[in-house]
Design a protein around this motif. Sequence first.
Motif, mmCIF file in Angstrom:
data_model
loop_
_atom_site.group_PDB
_atom_site.id
_atom_site.type_symbol
_atom_site.label_atom_id
_atom_site.label_comp_id
_atom_site.label_asym_id
_atom_site.label_seq_id
_atom_site.Cartn_x
_atom_site.Cartn_y
_atom_site.Cartn_z
ATOM 1 N N ILE A 286 0.844 -1.196 0.000
ATOM 2 C CA ILE A 286 0.000 0.000 0.000
ATOM 3 C C ILE A 286 0.881 1.248 0.000
ATOM 4 N N ALA A 287 2.009 1.219 0.700
ATOM 5 C CA ALA A 287 2.929 2.356 0.675
ATOM 6 C C ALA A 287 3.437 2.594 -0.746
ATOM 7 N N ALA A 288 3.781 1.509 -1.435
ATOM 8 C CA ALA A 288 4.282 1.628 -2.808
ATOM 9 C C ALA A 288 3.225 2.196 -3.743
ATOM 10 N N LEU A 289 1.980 1.745 -3.598
ATOM 11 C CA LEU A 289 0.929 2.215 -4.494
ATOM 12 C C LEU A 289 0.551 3.670 -4.218
ATOM 13 N N LEU A 290 0.652 4.098 -2.956
ATOM 14 C CA LEU A 290 0.425 5.509 -2.649
ATOM 15 C C LEU A 290 1.503 6.380 -3.289
ATOM 16 N N ALA A 326 10.268 -4.506 -7.397
ATOM 17 C CA ALA A 326 10.747 -3.413 -8.225
ATOM 18 C C ALA A 326 9.672 -2.970 -9.227
ATOM 19 N N GLY A 327 9.503 -1.677 -9.369
ATOM 20 C CA GLY A 327 8.560 -1.129 -10.325
ATOM 21 C C GLY A 327 7.193 -0.832 -9.763
ATOM 22 N N LEU A 328 6.887 -1.311 -8.551
ATOM 23 C CA LEU A 328 5.544 -1.117 -8.017
ATOM 24 C C LEU A 328 5.286 0.340 -7.645
ATOM 25 N N THR A 329 6.329 1.066 -7.284
ATOM 26 C CA THR A 329 6.152 2.475 -6.936
ATOM 27 C C THR A 329 5.973 3.369 -8.173
#
Length: 330
Positions: A286-290, A326-329
């Motif tokens: 969830i941190a990455a998607l935010l 990797a890449g999710l952010t």
Amino acid sequence: MSDAALLAEVTRGEITESVHRGHAAIVGPDGALIDGWGDPDKVILPRSSCKMIQALPLLESGAGRDLDAVRLALASASHEGEPRHVELVSRWLGDLGLGAHDLLCGPEASRDPAHHDEMIRAGEAPTRVHNNCSGKHTGFLMLARHLGAGPDYVEMDHPVQKAVRAAFEEVTGAPSPGWGIDGCSAPNFATTLRNLAGAMARFATAIDGRDARQSAMVRLREAMMAHPGLVSGRLAACKTLMDSAPGRFVAKTGAEGVYTAILPERGIGIAVKIDDGAKRASTAVIAALLVRVGAVSADAPGIAALLAQPVPNRMGVNTGHVRPVAGLTG
């Protein structure tokens, strides 16, 4: 689990020791899927990530018309049983002429380490008010009284749960395909990741005064953003996430690796489910998607630590990290 996407990994030194697979959905203001991982149409139990939906009938019925933001945050909370949580819920119950024995959520030891230890030293047993869902249940009691219904408010055929189910199905946009009993004894209705994220997008795009539901959504999301420490606790990830960009989004965890987010500035809703139920993974994701949607910077206070959660050994030496893939952010 063949449809699940690799979302997080755990390293020890240079070695990837474990991986976490799951599903995620990001839905925009028009209700369309912006992005998805794994199977966005996977049916899940949202657990506590949907407490703001469960609180809608409290406001829409008029029962909670005069509730302040503190009590609305508690009605949507998975609090840690800190002294302030216990005091505030107890006061709310007292104002209703009720007590801990009226709650049907069961007793739970405080999740706050300091208070937990203090209670043990003092020989104090945990009560139902310490339960992380006691705020939600106090809201249920308030609604039951308003409806003139009996005290068994967690039963499926009780007017409170009928109202909750109706609200849940309306804001997720589909009949629930099933349900289970949550840890606090209340029914938890199933939906898909896509529909759960869509419900969060509806909260994000709600406009105060447009109708009773949208006004209720605005009051709940604003209360949660104003009081992240009541929605969770002083050491909890929900608070860390919301404190990273005060007043800009809601982040709400649920058991078994579920997380949701409401982003009013973008009209976006997010839902995450980790297949193995790992909270360490759902928090990283969830941190990455935010970060991905531009709600917060990867180097914002607290966020960097959630994107690379340390794995300490017994000596306190960090041996690796829990990270989103990797890449999710973005």
